[in-house]
Write a protein that holds these residues in place. Structure first.
Motif, mmCIF file in Angstrom:
data_model
loop_
_atom_site.group_PDB
_atom_site.id
_atom_site.type_symbol
_atom_site.label_atom_id
_atom_site.label_comp_id
_atom_site.label_asym_id
_atom_site.label_seq_id
_atom_site.Cartn_x
_atom_site.Cartn_y
_atom_site.Cartn_z
ATOM 1 N N ARG A 205 58.166 25.425 24.821
ATOM 2 C CA ARG A 205 58.815 24.952 23.596
ATOM 3 C C ARG A 205 58.212 25.642 22.377
ATOM 4 N N MET A 206 56.894 25.827 22.382
ATOM 5 C CA MET A 206 56.248 26.539 21.288
ATOM 6 C C MET A 206 56.775 27.970 21.199
ATOM 7 N N GLU A 207 56.910 28.628 22.333
ATOM 8 C CA GLU A 207 57.426 30.000 22.333
ATOM 9 C C GLU A 207 58.856 30.053 21.804
ATOM 10 N N ARG A 208 59.639 29.023 22.143
ATOM 11 C CA ARG A 208 61.025 29.008 21.652
ATOM 12 C C ARG A 208 61.043 28.906 20.122
ATOM 13 N N ASP A 209 60.128 28.116 19.572
ATOM 14 C CA ASP A 209 59.991 28.051 18.116
ATOM 15 C C ASP A 209 59.601 29.423 17.564
ATOM 16 N N MET A 210 58.618 30.052 18.212
ATOM 17 C CA MET A 210 58.100 31.328 17.738
ATOM 18 C C MET A 210 59.164 32.415 17.737
ATOM 19 N N VAL A 211 59.963 32.461 18.808
ATOM 20 C CA VAL A 211 60.941 33.551 18.898
ATOM 21 C C VAL A 211 62.041 33.377 17.860
#
Length: 381
Positions: A308-314
């Motif tokens: 989920r953090m990566e989805r925010d980051m991308v």
């Protein structure tokens, strides 16, 4: 059993003895993942997850020379570039569905066996690292090279890089260094080393295992590996030429900040330290700071939360509004332009130096643009 889920770039079938067989079939693009390919993989794995006839899943990548040799070079970055500039909503779908697929593989209840022969980078790591049996060869080229294009090691990269020994995760994540199959095995990114010319025999052997459930299948499959000449374990990796991370790199990448990492590499002055510093100087200074923060945060996170953090980051990578920029001025679009579109290999990073990056530029990458109940990956758990 003749169940099939065919797609032009993904061949999916079930063998009579209960193995789900997946062949990535886009050799001209080194099996770079497209959104339709991600959907085909997800459909097959979801169908097989509850199918009692299926006891294990195996995946390989076709090359121009045969059934093995090019596992997966990652996501289709030219599509990323086109979609970002055009405002194509399929770009959002790509990352949401890819990360959900990564989670599905990491949490798969049946043995998932990845034949990581040839190029295994970025998205290719995302569809292999969650496997119970990750097979590499003398041809394997393993990497999370996203900092080359002003991105970060996604597809769960923070999660699995953060769980490598010592400071290997920081080293691989920031540099994007390509490593051998044996090195991947030593650093916990592979389980089995196999001579490339035995892979076909291994693929065939999987289809001869006779077991009525995933547990028995796994035991029988493991018992067959020595007869194939396959090797496992740290001692085998060292024998094959793998080496621990150099002491000066271990020391440098333990530093608290990117500028301190650079200072330690410069002070070390050895060939490997100088080469590594030169590599970092080619990457996006902003994304080096973001990646360092990502890997260190991810070490203490559960997989679903990390994805989920990566989805925010991308989202922030392609829409860096906190920097006052649109997609065309993002580090990622610029990095892809330089590497794969114009191919001038001269990205115009902004800021241009690691010393110019401020916390105010970095921290917003980790702030979700969605409320928790509306997050695209809210159902992962």
């Amino acid at each position: 059993m003749n169940d099939r889920f065919d797609h032009a770039d993904v061949i999916v079938e079930a063998s009579p003895n209960g193995v789900g067989l997946i062949t990535l079939n886009r050799p001209g693009a080194l099996n770079a993942l497209s959104l339709p390919m991600i959907r085909a993989l997800t459909a097959a794995l979801t169908a097989w997850k509850e199918d009692e006839r299926i006891h294990a899943v195996a995946i390989r990548g076709k090359s121009k020379l045969g059934d093995f040799g090019a596992f997966c070079a990652g996501g289709d970055i030219r599509f990323f570039h086109r979609a970002a500039l055009a405002g194509d909503p399929a770009l959002e779908d790509f990352f949401t569905e890819e990360y959900a697929l990564n989670h599905l593989i990491f949490t798969y209840p049946k043995p998932y066996i990845a034949f990581m022969d040839g190029v295994v980078m970025g998205g290719g790591m995302g569809i292999s690292q969650g496997g119970r049996c990750r097979i590499v060869t003398e041809r394997s080229k393993v990497a999370m090279p996203e900092t080359h294009i002003g991105l970060f090691p996604d597809v769960g990269g923070g999660y699995f890089l953060g769980r490598t020994p010592g400071r290997v995760g920081e080293y691989l994540g920031l540099t994007g260094q390509v490593i051998s199959g044996a090195q991947a095995m030593l650093w916990g990114l592979a389980d089995v080393w196999a001579p490339a010319d035995t892979l076909s025999k291994g693929w065939e052997a999987l289809q001869r295992v006779q077991a009525g459930n995933p547990v028995d299948f796994w035991a029988d499959w493991q018992a067959q590996m020595p007869a194939l000449g396959w090797k496992t374990g740290e001692a085998a990796a060292l024998t094959l030429g793998a080496q621990p991370l150099a002491e000066e790199l271990e020391h440098a990448f333990a530093a608290d900040t990117v500028p301190e990492i650079a200072q330690r590499l410069q002070a070390a002055g050895t060939d490997i330290a100088c080469q590594t510093l030169h590599t970092l100087q080619q990457r996006s200074p902003l994304m080096l700071h973001v990646v360092l923060a990502q890997i260190r945060r991810a070490r203490g996170m559960a997989l679903a939360d990390e994805l989920r953090m990566e989805r925010d980051m991308v989202r922030h990578c392609f829409h860096p509004r906190h920097l006052g920029r649109g997609p065309a001025a993002s580090e990622t679009v610029e990095g892809i332009r330089a590497l794969a579109v114009d191919k001038d290999h001269s990205p115009r990073w902004n800021p241009q130096t690691i010393e110019s990056v401020t916390p105010e530029m970095v921290e917003p990458f980790f702030v979700s643009p969605w409320p928790a109940a509306a997050h695209p990956l809210r159902d992962l758990g």
